[in-house]
Scaffold this active site. Sequence first.
Site, PDB file in Angstrom:
ATOM      1  N   HIS A   1       0.776  -1.208  -0.070  1.00 13.38           N
ATOM      2  CA  HIS A   1       0.024  -0.010   0.036  1.00 13.38           C
ATOM      3  C   HIS A   1       0.710   1.078  -0.005  1.00 13.38           C
ATOM      4  CE1 HIS A   1       0.510  -0.999   4.241  1.00 13.38           C
ATOM      5  NE2 HIS A   1       1.140   0.463   4.259  1.00 13.38           N
TER       6      HIS A   1
HETATM    7  C1  T46 Z   1       2.729   0.496   6.821  1.00 13.94           C
HETATM    8  C2  T46 Z   1       3.548  -0.624   7.002  1.00 13.94           C
HETATM    9  C3  T46 Z   1       5.097  -0.463   7.127  1.00 13.94           C
HETATM   10  C4  T46 Z   1      -4.787  -0.338  13.228  1.00 13.94           C
HETATM   11  O1  T46 Z   1      -5.935  -0.621  13.574  1.00 13.94           O
HETATM   12  N1  T46 Z   1      -4.216   0.428  13.695  1.00 13.94           N
HETATM   13  C5  T46 Z   1      -2.675   0.919  13.304  1.00 13.94           C
HETATM   14  O2  T46 Z   1      -2.053   1.812  13.722  1.00 13.94           O
HETATM   15  C6  T46 Z   1      -2.343   0.039  12.135  1.00 13.94           C
HETATM   16  C7  T46 Z   1      -0.755   0.315  11.374  1.00 13.94           C
HETATM   17  C8  T46 Z   1      -3.066  -0.969  11.710  1.00 13.94           C
HETATM   18  N2  T46 Z   1      -4.234  -1.219  12.132  1.00 13.94           N
HETATM   19  C9  T46 Z   1      -4.938  -2.425  11.682  1.00 13.94           C
HETATM   20  C10 T46 Z   1      -5.444  -2.076  10.299  1.00 13.94           C
HETATM   21  C11 T46 Z   1      -5.623  -3.836   9.866  1.00 13.94           C
HETATM   22  O3  T46 Z   1      -6.819  -4.433  10.127  1.00 13.94           O
HETATM   23  O4  T46 Z   1      -4.098  -3.426  11.625  1.00 13.94           O
HETATM   24  C12 T46 Z   1      -4.600  -4.340  10.698  1.00 13.94           C
HETATM   25  C13 T46 Z   1      -3.154  -4.917  10.212  1.00 13.94           C
HETATM   26  O5  T46 Z   1      -2.574  -3.603   9.492  1.00 13.94           O
HETATM   27  P1  T46 Z   1      -1.933  -3.619   7.798  1.00 13.94           P
HETATM   28  O6  T46 Z   1      -2.611  -4.760   6.906  1.00 13.94           O
HETATM   29  O7  T46 Z   1      -2.134  -2.306   7.191  1.00 13.94           O
HETATM   30  O8  T46 Z   1      -0.455  -4.011   8.217  1.00 13.94           O
HETATM   31  P2  T46 Z   1       0.799  -3.809   7.137  1.00 13.94           P
HETATM   32  O9  T46 Z   1       1.981  -4.645   8.162  1.00 13.94           O
HETATM   33  O10 T46 Z   1       0.592  -4.597   5.863  1.00 13.94           O
HETATM   34  O11 T46 Z   1       1.172  -2.362   7.180  1.00 13.94           O
HETATM   35  C14 T46 Z   1       1.829  -1.700   8.154  1.00 13.94           C
HETATM   36  C15 T46 Z   1       0.949  -0.240   8.378  1.00 13.94           C
HETATM   37  O12 T46 Z   1      -0.581  -0.446   8.353  1.00 13.94           O
HETATM   38  C16 T46 Z   1       1.368   0.560   7.106  1.00 13.94           C
HETATM   39  O13 T46 Z   1       0.886   1.902   7.486  1.00 13.94           O
HETATM   40  O14 T46 Z   1       3.246   1.346   6.043  1.00 13.94           O
HETATM   41  O15 T46 Z   1       3.004  -1.545   8.298  1.00 13.94           O
END
Ligand code: T46
Length: 138
Positions: A52
Amino acid sequence: MNKLYEIIKFPEFGDNRGSLTTIEFNSGILPFKTQRIYYIHNTRVGVSRGFHAHKKLQQVIIAVSGSFELHLLGRNSKEILYLSDPSEGILISSFIWREMHNLSDDCVILVLASEPYTESDYIREFSEYLEHLEARTC
Ligand code: T46
């Protein structure tokens, strides 16, 4: 060519006990006021994360344990970084596509973020990301 990232080196204090790294929020070492910290851990072997970009968010990404590959993509360039140094942060601005691959089984990724969590700040479809880039050149 636009630069996709900057490296921030944090002060590291080592002695015969090991190492201690500090991140002082008011020292000026970070280009934004940190609003949120999160960390990624217990990632299953072979699983990649990210995929993303953000519309507004800036963040600093640190491999505080283990290692991983950070793949970055921008308008005209892409980079693959190998992160394994807990005293080094990678600063990423908005509208940079990021993916995390090859996380070691002891990998812990610490992230300092410039904004509170807002799902509407995410661009999770690559085709939509390309449309945003296109619109920003006009
Ligand atoms: C990024 C990379 C490096 C939350 O509820 N609060 C938060 O602060 C974050 C970061 C995530 N979430 C929830 C949203 C999703 O349901 O946690 C779940 C997993 O998040 P995501 O799929 O976006 O995780 P990554 O590892 O793909 O990405 C994360 C960050 O979201 C993003 O900002 O740049 O790490």
